[in-house]
Write a protein that holds these residues in place. Sequence first.
Motif, PDB file in Angstrom:
ATOM      1  N   UNK A  43     -19.157  -0.732 -24.351  1.00 27.24           N
ATOM      2  CA  UNK A  43     -19.023  -1.288 -23.011  1.00 27.24           C
ATOM      3  C   UNK A  43     -17.575  -1.148 -22.573  1.00 27.24           C
ATOM      4  N   UNK A  44     -17.365  -0.513 -21.439  1.00 28.10           N
ATOM      5  CA  UNK A  44     -16.012  -0.260 -20.956  1.00 28.10           C
ATOM      6  C   UNK A  44     -15.645  -1.265 -19.867  1.00 28.10           C
ATOM      7  N   UNK A  74     -12.199  -2.168 -17.112  1.00 30.12           N
ATOM      8  CA  UNK A  74     -10.869  -1.830 -16.617  1.00 30.12           C
ATOM      9  C   UNK A  74      -9.991  -3.068 -16.457  1.00 30.12           C
ATOM     10  N   UNK A  75     -10.620  -4.219 -16.427  1.00 31.71           N
ATOM     11  CA  UNK A  75      -9.868  -5.456 -16.260  1.00 31.71           C
ATOM     12  C   UNK A  75     -10.743  -6.643 -16.581  1.00 31.71           C
ATOM     13  N   UNK A  76     -10.175  -7.828 -16.431  1.00 28.95           N
ATOM     14  CA  UNK A  76     -10.896  -9.044 -16.803  1.00 28.95           C
ATOM     15  C   UNK A  76     -12.124  -9.275 -15.940  1.00 28.95           C
ATOM     16  N   UNK A  77     -12.102  -8.787 -14.680  1.00 27.11           N
ATOM     17  CA  UNK A  77     -13.260  -9.020 -13.809  1.00 27.11           C
ATOM     18  C   UNK A  77     -14.498  -8.246 -14.261  1.00 27.11           C
ATOM     19  N   UNK A  78     -14.278  -7.155 -15.025  1.00 26.12           N
ATOM     20  CA  UNK A  78     -15.412  -6.367 -15.506  1.00 26.12           C
ATOM     21  C   UNK A  78     -15.981  -6.891 -16.825  1.00 26.12           C
ATOM     22  N   UNK A  79     -15.231  -7.764 -17.503  1.00 28.74           N
ATOM     23  CA  UNK A  79     -15.639  -8.187 -18.838  1.00 28.74           C
ATOM     24  C   UNK A  79     -16.902  -9.036 -18.821  1.00 28.74           C
ATOM     25  N   UNK A  80     -17.106  -9.837 -17.759  1.00 24.93           N
ATOM     26  CA  UNK A  80     -18.288 -10.710 -17.726  1.00 24.93           C
ATOM     27  C   UNK A  80     -19.575  -9.895 -17.667  1.00 24.93           C
ATOM     28  N   UNK A  81     -19.578  -8.804 -16.888  1.00 21.22           N
ATOM     29  CA  UNK A  81     -20.765  -7.957 -16.814  1.00 21.22           C
ATOM     30  C   UNK A  81     -21.039  -7.259 -18.130  1.00 21.22           C
ATOM     31  N   UNK A  82     -19.971  -6.754 -18.768  1.00 19.26           N
ATOM     32  CA  UNK A  82     -20.140  -6.081 -20.059  1.00 19.26           C
ATOM     33  C   UNK A  82     -20.656  -7.045 -21.119  1.00 19.26           C
ATOM     34  N   UNK A  83     -20.111  -8.246 -21.149  1.00 16.30           N
ATOM     35  CA  UNK A  83     -20.556  -9.240 -22.127  1.00 16.30           C
ATOM     36  C   UNK A  83     -21.977  -9.705 -21.838  1.00 16.30           C
ATOM     37  N   UNK A  99     -11.198  -1.398 -23.594  1.00 13.16           N
ATOM     38  CA  UNK A  99     -10.362  -1.748 -22.443  1.00 13.16           C
ATOM     39  C   UNK A  99      -9.660  -0.473 -21.972  1.00 13.16           C
ATOM     40  N   UNK A 100     -10.027   0.005 -20.787  1.00 19.53           N
ATOM     41  CA  UNK A 100      -9.455   1.227 -20.228  1.00 19.53           C
ATOM     42  C   UNK A 100      -8.260   0.856 -19.362  1.00 19.53           C
ATOM     43  N   UNK A 101      -7.104   1.367 -19.729  1.00 15.44           N
ATOM     44  CA  UNK A 101      -5.860   1.024 -19.042  1.00 15.44           C
ATOM     45  C   UNK A 101      -5.242   2.288 -18.485  1.00 15.44           C
ATOM     46  N   UNK A 102      -4.949   2.259 -17.190  1.00 12.22           N
ATOM     47  CA  UNK A 102      -4.298   3.410 -16.564  1.00 12.22           C
ATOM     48  C   UNK A 102      -2.852   3.483 -17.029  1.00 12.22           C
ATOM     49  N   UNK A 103      -2.449   4.648 -17.486  1.00 12.08           N
ATOM     50  CA  UNK A 103      -1.083   4.845 -17.937  1.00 12.08           C
ATOM     51  C   UNK A 103      -0.174   4.984 -16.717  1.00 12.08           C
TER      52      UNK A 103
END
Length: 777
Positions: free
Chosen positions: A438-439, A441-450, A470-474
């Motif tokens: 489950x990918x 990009x930020x904390x707001x996406x974590x609830x859906x993934x969990x 956790x996908x982080x833009x460089x």
Amino acid sequence: MDIIHKRLCLDQYSFNPLVTALTQTSCILAISHFFHLLLKPVGQPGPVAQVLAGVVLGPSVLCRIHHIREFFIQPTSADYYQFFSYLFEIIFMFLIGLETDISFSKCNLYVASIIAYSGLILNSILGAALSPLFIKLLRIPDKKIQFATIIMMILANSASLVVIRLVADLKLDTSDVGRLAVTSSLVNEMSCVLVASLYQAVGSWKSFSFLFLTFLVTGSLIGLNQYLALWINKSDRENKYVGNAYVSFIFFLILVLSFIVETCGYSSTISCFFVGLMFPRKGKTCRTLLSKLSYLVHNFLLPIYFGYIGFQFDVNYLNSIATIITVVVMILLNFGGKLVSTLAACHYLKIPLNEGFMFSLILSLKGHFDLQLINVEPNSRLWWNPYVHSVLLSTVVLDTVIGGIIVAFTVKREEKSLSHKQTSLELHDPESELRILACTYGSRHSSGALGLISALGGSKRAIVTPYLMHLVELPEKRKTNLMYHQLAEGDQYSDEDDYGGDDVVEINDAVDTFTSETKILINIVKAVSSFASLYEDVCTGAEDRRISIIFLPFHKHQRIDGNMEIDKEGIRATNQRVLRHAPCSVGILVDRTVTGFQQPHGSNSVQHVATLFFGGPDDREALAFSKWISSHPQVNLTLIRFLPVREQISGSHNQDNEFLLTVSTSNSQTVIDNASLVEFYNRYIASGKANYTEKHVSNGGETVAALTELRKVYSLIIVGKGGRGNSSITTLSDWEECPELGTVGDFLASTDFNTNASILVIQKHQHTTDDSFRGDH
């Protein structure tokens, strides 16, 4: 001060032994890296290169030169080497226990034990039978039974440390073959250590009481860690990792435990392993230990340790026929005994012979407990002298090098059979392990993934191994005139680990809370890259971890007022590239966090979920996904099949009350669709785990009307991306806003649909011949 000076700077030696030891480790790292670059193209793993680096640096090659030998080989430097090896072993075994896949080991302990004990027993018998030959060849004058016991242990043992590193380098650590080999080696080595301890304990009442003391101290530390980790997690909430003081205190306790066990005369290997194995996996304490130990151990300590094994190899002692015969016979006994016993065990367990052959080679590796048996103080036993020590050590080194080389070539030859096969859900047994990525990009996406992980792990029979990436833009490098000490944390010179900002802390906290509520352990990984290449990290990570389905967040998120807002455009481009190159199935979640699907675990209300089925491979994959979530007690699943009005459907039940479906068409895809539906109906709908309904429509307009009726009923709607061919009932409009969602998924995610439900669009794995990432930048 004079005592310290005399100890560190002895006048009779030209060089400080501590400087010699540090120089040796630096040379081993440099030479092993060079060998690794040479051997990696032919598939050879790191341990082989590291042992060879030690051999080259040791008395067999470079130390033949007088000045080099005088610098590296000094009587007192061996004390430093043994001290560092002792510290390394403590860290190794604790980390091995911490990284052990407990759920897999529990499920496969019976199989692993049969494989491990078959080799252990047969090789012990062979060692005992031929010990008189070795005693005669090596001219052992006394304590012959003790020497025979050592020979039996060396032949029977499998070095779990070497096996784990070898399996990881060959990228088998997530495969069933690799994990079963690791579990078998752990069972084998821990059994050998336990048998050796019991053999020593029965010698006297004092030894037996000391053994009881080691069990008591080990159990006390395991119990203490349960409360200590919980207290540390609560006391350090604001940071993503716990402080160094807490980590140092934990290591101090482990060091004290090891010192007590070693003082009692026993090996601390098994104690450190069980402390790591039983350490609480929930929370940031375990995550911090893994983060701080993994890089240090795998990149520095293990290469040094393996290199020192090779450094001790001295070919000069292999100068007689008796010595060569001893080494050759012991090597043949090791490989032959493991081969025969392992193949017999695999035949009994109905494991393919090619896998059995690989198990036998992997379990033949030596190098950890064997060295503890061999590296005793000189002259502590009447039969123990440098000659015997070198012969046994040569056997250990050659077993590891030969076995590692053969295993690497075998893996390369069997690459297709060992490759990941569970790349989709349609043919995946719901009662076998499901590996998901489950990918976010930020904390707001974590609830859906969990929420999706929670839904998949609801059944007691379900074995789910989830990864959260956790996908982080460089960020682009910024020019600055500030000196290094003037930069704020997170600026240009910050470590990659600092990328992600506060999202890292919030994601970790969300995962910790989820784990405490659901008891589902989630492996957190991070990928830091530019949006142009971020999809490569996702695809490579999924392939290395043998993932069956990837979940990606949609490039829009729901605001507090319920409307959808676009995130960075790079998220959408990454999703599109992952869909094209993914090594497995992919699901895109349009998460309406405020009004949509919520985490089923701990929820007071039942989550109503609908799976839409129009036909085609992607819809069958969505149907297969529904098998897992339908078993969750807090999920009420309804399968809704859309059918053209012109098709005549008939259903009947046979004598076993199984549903039989007949459709008046000869289309091959429809036949497969019907077979999947019948299997799902008989297994899940007939048992009451799911509901079933049909919608008969004649065109896209009627499909839209039927979908509109669903928008206020369900919290999650699952649908396949496409692959249905030219169907009039799925032609919903003349334009598509998000083609990556397919026609139906695009409509469900659009503002025109006006729904409160979250949408999950699934694409089945597309088998392509071109796996290149080029052309997407």
